[in-house]
Design an enzyme around this catalytic site. Structure first.
Site, short mmCIF file in Angstrom:
data_model
loop_
_atom_site.label_atom_id
_atom_site.label_comp_id
_atom_site.label_asym_id
_atom_site.label_seq_id
_atom_site.Cartn_x
_atom_site.Cartn_y
_atom_site.Cartn_z
N GLU A 283 -5.30 -5.18 10.72
CA GLU A 283 -4.22 -4.28 10.63
C GLU A 283 -4.63 -3.41 12.07
OE1 GLU A 283 -2.31 -2.93 7.11
OE2 GLU A 283 -4.14 -1.94 7.04
N GLU B 155 -7.00 4.43 7.63
CA GLU B 155 -6.75 6.01 7.54
C GLU B 155 -8.02 6.30 7.08
OE1 GLU B 155 -2.92 5.52 5.12
OE2 GLU B 155 -2.27 5.14 7.16
N ASN C 59 0.77 -1.23 -0.14
CA ASN C 59 -0.17 0.01 -0.04
C ASN C 59 1.00 1.15 -0.02
OD1 ASN C 59 -1.85 1.99 0.40
ND2 ASN C 59 -2.30 1.39 2.60
N TRP C 60 1.06 2.02 -1.09
CA TRP C 60 1.96 3.21 -1.38
C TRP C 60 1.28 4.40 -0.70
CZ3 TRP C 60 3.54 2.97 -7.24
CH2 TRP C 60 4.26 1.90 -7.25
N LYS C 61 0.17 4.15 -0.24
CA LYS C 61 -0.64 5.27 0.31
C LYS C 61 -0.45 6.67 -0.63
CE LYS C 61 0.31 3.58 4.82
NZ LYS C 61 0.40 3.87 6.34
N HIS D 122 -9.33 0.70 5.01
CA HIS D 122 -8.11 0.88 5.51
C HIS D 122 -8.23 1.79 6.74
CE1 HIS D 122 -3.96 2.39 6.05
NE2 HIS D 122 -3.64 1.34 5.74
C1 PEP Z 1 -0.79 0.37 5.73
O1 PEP Z 1 -0.82 1.42 5.20
O2 PEP Z 1 -1.71 -0.72 5.56
C2 PEP Z 1 0.16 -0.25 6.63
C3 PEP Z 1 0.24 -1.48 7.28
O3 PEP Z 1 1.47 0.60 6.98
P1 PEP Z 1 2.86 0.30 7.58
O4 PEP Z 1 3.28 -0.78 7.13
O5 PEP Z 1 3.60 1.56 7.24
O6 PEP Z 1 2.41 0.37 9.04
#
Ligand code: PEP
Length: 249
Positions: free
Chosen positions: A168, A98, A9-11, A96
């Site tokens: 997550e 966010e 996931n590049w966000k 997600h």
């Molecule tokens: C994500 O954005 O789904 C994530 C798990 O981020 P990170 O690996 O940076 O914690």
């Protein structure tokens, strides 16, 4: 044996130009591997360029980080699921943390987005996870299972059988703090049990990914944990060499 799933996931990172350079480096470091599934979620604006860069690599799937629940219309700044498909995505990331906590998207919106993705012919990686205060109150499983059941509530059992789940924990995302493999196994086992009830089958093959500060260093131990079928990686996927090494785990 299920194939492990590695999702990046590049966000809001890597625009079209950077995507070209990133994928050139990544593809050189990561030859096709049939024993795993690799999915990259670039920003929507980079999907077409990514699709072009991956034209000879059907082993690497493309996903969209977010879709609107309506097909089209007066929703300035949003992208419809069918548009994402047209741009090269075959998967949508939904729920997600966010989206839930920065953009205020609750269970109902998440459910509508899952349904919209399937209607457009995309599959879904549905993210669930508790906040630190929910963990401290011992409500992790209640929160995660509520998000799971709500997220799939508008899908048919046949559609549910095609999704992947990403557990997550919010307190582990982008914080450098990772759940232990044992933590992940406990929650994944509860998710698996709940999924079996919905899909009503003995061997439900739905992959359950772990995400939250996954790195080159901890990927192996997390992946070896029972019921962990793959990894969803944010920050550590932004470097193509590191992502290639994690996807090789
Ligand atoms: C994500 O954005 O789904 C994530 C798990 O981020 P990170 O690996 O940076 O914690």
């Amino acid at each position: 044996m299920k194939k492990p799933v590695f999702a990046a996931n590049w966000k809001m990172n890597l625009g079209p130009q950077e995507t070209r350079g990133y994928l050139k480096t990544f593809l050189e470091a990561f030859p096709p591997a049939e024993d795993r599934t690799v999915i990259i979620f670039p920003p929507a604006i980079s999907l077409v360029v990514a699709g072009f860069a991956l034209r000879d690599r059907p082993d690497v799937m493309l996903g969209v980080q977010n879709v609107h629940w309506e097909e089209k219309g007066a929703f300035t700044g949003e992208n419809g699921a069918a548009m994402a498909k047209d741009a090269g995505a075959t998967v949508a990331l939904v729920g997600h943390s966010e989206r839930r906590h920065t953009f205020g998207e609750g269970d109902e919106i998440t459910a509508k987005k899952c349904a919209a993705a399937f209607k457009a012919g995309l599959t879904v990686v549905l993210c669930v996870g508790e906040k630190i205060e929910e963990r401290d109150r011992n409500t992790t499983q209640a929160v995660v299972l509520r998000q799971l059941k709500a997220g799939i509530s508008r899908l048919t059992p046949a559609q549910v059988a095609q999704i992947a789940i990403a557990y997550e924990p919010v307190w582990a995302i982008g914080t450098g703090r990772t759940a232990t493999p044992e933590d992940a196994t406990t929650v994944h086992t509860a998710i698996r049990r709940a999924l079996k009830e919905v899909v009503n089958a003995k061997n439900v093959e739905i992959p359950i990914l772990y995400g939250g500060s996954v790195s080159k260093e901890n990927a192996d131990s997390l992946l070896k944990a029972p019921e962990v079928d793959g990894l969803l990686v944010g920050g550590a996927s932004l470097d193509p060499a590191i992502w290639a090494s994690i996807a090789h785990t």
